[in-house]
Design an enzyme around this catalytic site. Structure first.
Site, PDB file in Angstrom:
ATOM      1  N   GLY A 205     -25.198 -36.945  32.255  1.00  0.00           N
ATOM      2  CA  GLY A 205     -24.672 -38.038  31.444  1.00  0.00           C
ATOM      3  C   GLY A 205     -24.783 -39.339  32.215  1.00  0.00           C
TER       4      GLY A 205
ATOM      5  N   GLY B 279     -20.448 -43.084  35.020  1.00  0.00           N
ATOM      6  CA  GLY B 279     -19.150 -43.425  34.431  1.00  0.00           C
ATOM      7  C   GLY B 279     -18.799 -42.591  33.212  1.00  0.00           C
TER       8      GLY B 279
ATOM      9  N   GLY C 202     -17.972 -39.473  33.175  1.00  0.00           N
ATOM     10  CA  GLY C 202     -16.914 -38.513  33.488  1.00  0.00           C
ATOM     11  C   GLY C 202     -17.433 -37.176  33.987  1.00  0.00           C
ATOM     12  N   LYS C 203     -18.710 -37.120  34.358  1.00  0.00           N
ATOM     13  CA  LYS C 203     -19.311 -35.858  34.824  1.00  0.00           C
ATOM     14  C   LYS C 203     -18.532 -35.248  35.978  1.00  0.00           C
ATOM     15  CE  LYS C 203     -23.170 -37.792  35.897  1.00  0.00           C
ATOM     16  NZ  LYS C 203     -22.763 -39.151  35.505  1.00  0.00           N
TER      17      LYS C 203
ATOM     18  N   SER D 173     -29.167 -37.207  36.315  1.00  0.00           N
ATOM     19  CA  SER D 173     -30.421 -36.512  35.947  1.00  0.00           C
ATOM     20  C   SER D 173     -30.942 -37.006  34.600  1.00  0.00           C
ATOM     21  CB  SER D 173     -30.240 -34.995  35.955  1.00  0.00           C
ATOM     22  OG  SER D 173     -29.126 -34.554  35.241  1.00  0.00           O
TER      23      SER D 173
END
Length: 198
Positions: free
Chosen positions: A32, A35, A37-38, A106
């Protein structure tokens, strides 16, 4: 690859390690925007796995760039190499019987597919942490969006470098307005339903 390199067979097998840990190993590949939230969700999932007596390890993008990948920049070719190395590390960890949590932007589908191809069917679980760009930019926990908008950071994903959303992620977390605990439980629910954990 040199013809003098031969794969070493272990006396303790992959199946032995899985049986000892009483779980089915996999890699949870959190992807994602910056920022989104991963890392926050991955940390919460790992805490729940630990409470459930599961064996796991979290590979975080910033942490890995402090050591293994500190020689890489953020241009497109180095980003590809960054993900390739992480995929190989995650593969070794899953071979040891662990559930690996990998939190990396990624941004390119081809790179994520290349990592997926390293694993047995079903072992790679793509987790799309789907947070709108404007929300990520409002959060801006490291101040990176601000720097990118000022031109201090080039090739910033979501602004002047693309983020290619997953086509068919196994887990699609729509994060906006949801507490991290609920998102983490969604991941744990998938792991239970798919019999990775009890």
């Amino acid at each position: 690859m040199s013809e003098n390199i031969v794969w070493h067979q272990h006396q303790v097998s992959h199946q032995d390690r899985c049986q000892q840990k009483q779980q089915k190993p996999c890699v949870l590949w959190f992807t994602g925007l910056s920022g989104s939230g991963k890392s926050t969700v991955a940390n919460a999932v790992e805490s729940l796995l630990f409470e459930n007596n599961n064996h796991s390890y979290l590979l975080d993008g910033d942490n890995v760039r402090h050591g293994l990948n500190k020689d890489l920049t953020f241009n497109d070719s180095d980003r590809v190499e960054n993900i390739r190395r992480i995929g190989e590390v995650a593969k070794l960890f899953t071979d040891s019987g662990l559930i690996v949590l990998s939190a990396f932007i990624s941004p390119f589908r081809a790179d994520r597919q290349q990592v997926r191809d390293l694993f047995q069917d079903g072992q790679f679980v793509e987790v799309f942490v789907d947070t709108p760009l404007e929300v990520c930019e409002q959060r801006d926990p490291k101040g990176l969006y601000k720097k990118a908008r000022l031109g201090e950071i080039k090739n910033f994903t979501g602004l002047d470098s693309p983020y290619e959303k997953p086509d068919k992620a196994e887990i699609h977390l729509r994060t906006d307005g949801k507490p991290v605990e609920i998102l983490a439980e969604e991941v744990i629910g998938y792991l239970r339903q798919s019999k990775f954990i009890r």
